[in-house]
Design a protein around this motif. Structure first.
Motif, short mmCIF file in Angstrom:
data_model
loop_
_atom_site.label_atom_id
_atom_site.label_comp_id
_atom_site.label_asym_id
_atom_site.label_seq_id
_atom_site.Cartn_x
_atom_site.Cartn_y
_atom_site.Cartn_z
N UNK A 32 14.84 14.01 -37.62
CA UNK A 32 15.13 15.36 -38.10
C UNK A 32 16.06 15.40 -39.29
N UNK A 33 17.12 14.59 -39.23
CA UNK A 33 18.13 14.63 -40.28
C UNK A 33 17.81 13.77 -41.49
N UNK A 34 17.18 12.62 -41.26
CA UNK A 34 16.98 11.68 -42.36
C UNK A 34 15.55 11.61 -42.87
N UNK A 35 14.58 11.90 -41.99
CA UNK A 35 13.18 11.91 -42.42
C UNK A 35 12.64 13.32 -42.55
N UNK A 36 13.48 14.32 -42.21
CA UNK A 36 13.14 15.74 -42.34
C UNK A 36 11.88 16.10 -41.55
N UNK A 37 11.78 15.57 -40.34
CA UNK A 37 10.63 15.83 -39.48
C UNK A 37 10.77 17.17 -38.78
N UNK A 38 9.64 17.85 -38.58
CA UNK A 38 9.60 19.08 -37.79
C UNK A 38 9.58 18.71 -36.31
N UNK A 39 9.64 19.74 -35.45
CA UNK A 39 9.56 19.49 -34.02
C UNK A 39 8.25 18.83 -33.64
N UNK A 40 7.15 19.29 -34.24
CA UNK A 40 5.84 18.71 -33.95
C UNK A 40 5.76 17.27 -34.43
N UNK A 41 6.33 16.98 -35.60
CA UNK A 41 6.32 15.61 -36.12
C UNK A 41 7.18 14.69 -35.26
N UNK A 42 8.32 15.20 -34.81
CA UNK A 42 9.15 14.41 -33.90
C UNK A 42 8.41 14.14 -32.59
N UNK A 43 7.69 15.17 -32.10
CA UNK A 43 6.88 14.99 -30.91
C UNK A 43 5.82 13.93 -31.11
N UNK A 44 5.22 13.89 -32.30
CA UNK A 44 4.21 12.87 -32.61
C UNK A 44 4.82 11.48 -32.61
N UNK A 45 6.06 11.36 -33.13
CA UNK A 45 6.73 10.06 -33.11
C UNK A 45 6.96 9.59 -31.67
#
Length: 410
Positions: A32-45
C-alpha cells in the motif's frame, strides 16, 4: 524419536515459519505505501498463497508420496524460493512484484505439507509428539516479527515511507538458503507408494480425495474452506489496520499472537484428551468471531486492550483449528497417502478458502475505504459474522466418533 532427530525437526520448523513470518505480515503495508496497491491489488498479492496451496497437493502427491524423498524436494523448493524472494526485494513496482510473489508461493506452499510429512514419519504418537515440534515454527514466526519491529525497526512510520520494509524479503531470502541446504541433512523420508503401476489420480495427489467419502471428513473439509474466508481478512488487513490507526511497533505487537500460539499449542494435547476433536475445532472457530468483534471496537487509545486481546486469541484460532486439523487428517489417512492428505487439507485451507477470502477481503476493504480512511468497524464485523455461521454449521453436521476420538481419549 531420538534427541538428534528432534533437534533437526525443530530447527526445520523454526526456519520454515521464520521465512514466512519474515515478509508475509508486512506485505500489506509495503504494497500500500511503497507499491501504491489498492485493496483489490493487495488481495491479489495475498491470494498468490492460495494459488500455491491449490497446486501443492499435485506437487506433493507426485514427488513426496511416489518418487522422491520429501526432505530432498523440500531443500530444492527452498533454494528456488530464495531466488524468487530476492527478486521480490529488488522489484520496484506492483507489476514486477506480483509475478515473483506468485512464483514464490507456488514453491513455498508445498513445503508446508512436506515439513509435516517429514515430521510425522519420525513419530510413533503424533497426537502427543507433533505439538512439541510444531511449536518451534511458531517461535520462528515470533523471532521474525520481533526482529522487524525491535531490532531493525523496518516498520517504524518513517522507515515504511522510505521503503525499508523491502528488507524483509531479503531477510527471508537468506533464511530460505539456509533451510534449503539444511533440509538435505534431515531424516530420510522416502516415498511410500510403489512406482510399479502409475495411476494418474495418485500421481497428482488426488488419491487423498477419497477421504471425502467419509461424511465427517467432508464436513471438516468444507468447514476448513469456509473458516478460511474470515481468516484471510486477518492476514490481509491486520497489519495495515494497526498501522493506520497509529499503533506503535505493529509487527512486533502482532507476535503476541504467536506467543499465545506457543502456549496453546503445548496445551492442545490436554484439551484434545478432555474435550475431543469436535469441541477443540469449535473453540477455535468461536475465537475467530470474538477477535474480529474486538478489532471492530478497539482503538489505539483507551480501548487498545481489545486489540491486544484480539491478537492474543490467535493461539486459539490457529492451534485449535489448523494444528488439530492436521492431526485429524493424519489419523484419517493411510500410510500411502499421508503427504497427499496433508496437501489436500492445505488445498482446502490456504488454497480454496483463502483464495475466496482474499478476494472478498479486497472488495470489502475498497468498499469501506474513504478519503478519511477505512471504516474498520464494518471491515471486521463482516468476517466475525461469517465465522459465527461456520461454527454453527460445524456444530450441527460434524459428529465423528471414530478412531481419532478414541485415540485422543485413551
Amino acid at each position: 524419536m531420538n534427541t538428534s532427530t528432534k533437534i533437526k525437526l525443530s530447527v526445520m520448523m523454526f526456519l520454515q515459519f521464520f521465512i514466512w513470518g519474515g515478509w508475509y505480515v508486512t506485505m500489506g503495508p509495503f504494497a500500500g505505501n511503497n507499491l501504491h496497491a489498492t485493496g483489490a491489488e493487495t488481495g491479489a498479492l495475498y491470494s498468490t498463497q492460495s494459488w500455491g496451496a491449490i497446486i501443492a497437493p499435485f506437487i506433493v502427491g507426485l514427488i513426496a508420496d511416489r518418487y522422491f524423498n520429501a526432505e530432498r524436494i523440500l531443500g530444492v523448493l527452498h533454494l528456488v524460493g530464495a531466488v524468487l524472494m530476492y527478486q521480490c526485494y529488488a522489484a520496484v513496482d506492483i507489476s514486477a512484484f506480483y509475478p515473483y510473489v506468485l512464483g514464490y508461493m507456488i514453491v513455498y506452499m508445498p513445503t508446508l505439507a512436506l515439513v509435516n510429512s517429514v515430521s510425522f514419519s519420525q513419530m510413533k504418537d503424533p497426537e502427543k509428539e507433533f505439538s512439541t515440534i510444531r511449536v518451534w515454527g511458531t517461535i520462528g514466526w515470533i523471532v521474525a516479527g520481533l526482529a522487524i519491529s525491535f531490532l531493525f525497526h523496518w516498520d517504524a512510520a518513517e522507515n515504511i515511507s522510505q521503503g525499508f520494509l523491502k528488507y524483509t524479503f531479503l531477510m527471508s531470502s537468506i533464511a530460505s538458503v539456509i533451510l534449503g541446504v539444511f533440509s538435505f541433512t534431515l531424516p530420510a523420508t522416502p516415498p511410500k507408494v510403489s512406482t510399479g503401476k502409475v495411476v494418474v489420480s495418485d500421481v497428482l495427489g488426488l488419491g487423498a480425495l477419497k477421504l471425502l467419502k467419509d461424511k465427517n471428513f467432508l464436513v471438516f473439509f468444507i468447514a476448513s474452506i469456509l473458516i478460511c474466508i474470515p481468516l484471510a481478512f486477518y492476514y490481509q488487513n491486520a497489519n495495515s489496520f494497526l498501522t493506520e490507526i497509529k499503533v506503535d511497533n505493529a509487527t512486533g505487537k502482532m507476535t503476541i499472537g504467536q506467543v499465545s500460539e506457543v502456549a496453546f499449542l503445548l496445551a492442545l494435547p490436554i484439551f484434545f484428551k478432555r474435550f475431543g476433536f469436535k469441541w477443540t475445532i469449535l473453540v477455535g472457530m468461536l475465537a475467530w468471531a470474538l477477535r474480529y468483534v474486538m478489532f471492530a471496537y478497539g482503538n489505539a487509545g483507551e480501548l487498545s486492550f481489545l486489540l491486544i486481546t484480539g491478537i492474543a486469541l490467535h493461539g486459539v484460532c490457529y492451534d485449535f483449528f489448523f494444528v488439530s486439523g492436521q492431526i485429524y487428517t493424519d489419523s484419517k489417512a493411510g500410510p500411502q497417502i499421508k503427504s497427499a492428505a496433508q496437501g489436500v487439507i492445505t488445498l482446502a485451507t490456504y488454497g480454496v478458502g483463502m483464495l475466496i477470502g482474499f478476494y472478498i477481503a479486497g472488495l470489502i476493504s475498497d468498499a469501506y475505504n474513504t478519503p478519511a480512511g477505512h471504516n474498520w468497524n464494518m471491515i471486521w464485523l463482516i468476517p466475525a459474522g461469517i465465522a459465527a455461521v461456520v461454527m454453527l454449521l460445524f456444530f450441527i453436521f460434524f459428529n465423528d466418533k471414530s478412531k481419532t476420538e478414541a485415540v485422543i481419549e485413551a
